[in-house]
Design a protein around this motif. Sequence first.
Motif: not given
Length: 304
Positions: A282-292, A297-304
């Motif tokens: 979740k924090q990586l996703s927040d970091w992506e949002t801050q950068i871009y 990226t949808d982190i709700s997918e099973p891959n994450y």
Amino acid sequence: MAGIALCEPHCLYNILNQKRRVSRLAEANYLCLLDARTQHEYNESHIITARRIEQYLVPDSEELRCVRYCVVYDCETSSLDYSSKGRYEESEVSFYCADLFLKQTELEASRLDPLGEEGGQFTRHPVLILRGGYKRFSACYHFLSTQKILWMPQELDNFQPYPVEILPEKLYMGNFKQACDQQIQRNLKIKAQVNISEQPATLFAEGGKYLHIPVPDSLEADLFSSFATICHFIALVAKVLSPGSYSVQVPNIYLLSCCLQRAWDYVLQCKTNMRPHRGFVKQLSDWETQIYGTTITDISEPNY
């Protein structure tokens, strides 16, 4: 040619250094590593766990049927092209052997399934040829060369892997024990280290650059506030040193110059059992949002 692919030295390095509870080299169907050089060259030194191909005889078909990786190397093959003269030169022995493997697998598949249905395919993965052969691999990873021929199961169980290589000769990812191992530091020429754990690393090389982020391994741990510091540290030392990194979090943070999905997929290729907890994802996703400025990226997918 279909079914044959080149394998970069750092990819074989990572294949050799995968670990679950013990080294994956202990798994019977994990890696078949074959040395196509002369007996004398093989006796002098070869890559750990490699077996020599005796007079280019193909290994038993049952042995290869379910193996995850089949890697062949000779002295210095660097491409998938064979001699325009219609024959294989001495420097193309690994290609010749891989070609033999494919011919056998095709023959075996047709014997098992004469109708040619998908279920009759003999292998699911291509035969890999090590780019640059033993010469290039040993130049990069001399510490993974040996004269040892027979490996007992207990020896493979006890084999201590090195950190996986994220960026060749630049960025590595490992655990705390590896971070404190001076022999690993010397062999990989580690000059800088990022340690994300409650306990500081010990015995780090004198004069090396060191960053310690003291956080617990828990869902509530705040890593987000340290992301900028980590990226700045790596970018700074990269200008003058070859940075080494010892945490599953760091490569994902640093590689987020591309989106989280691409960084995630790339790191997962290097360390196949990478499974950070949901709090960090979740924090990586927040970091992506801050950068871009937006979530890609949808982190709700099973891959994450």
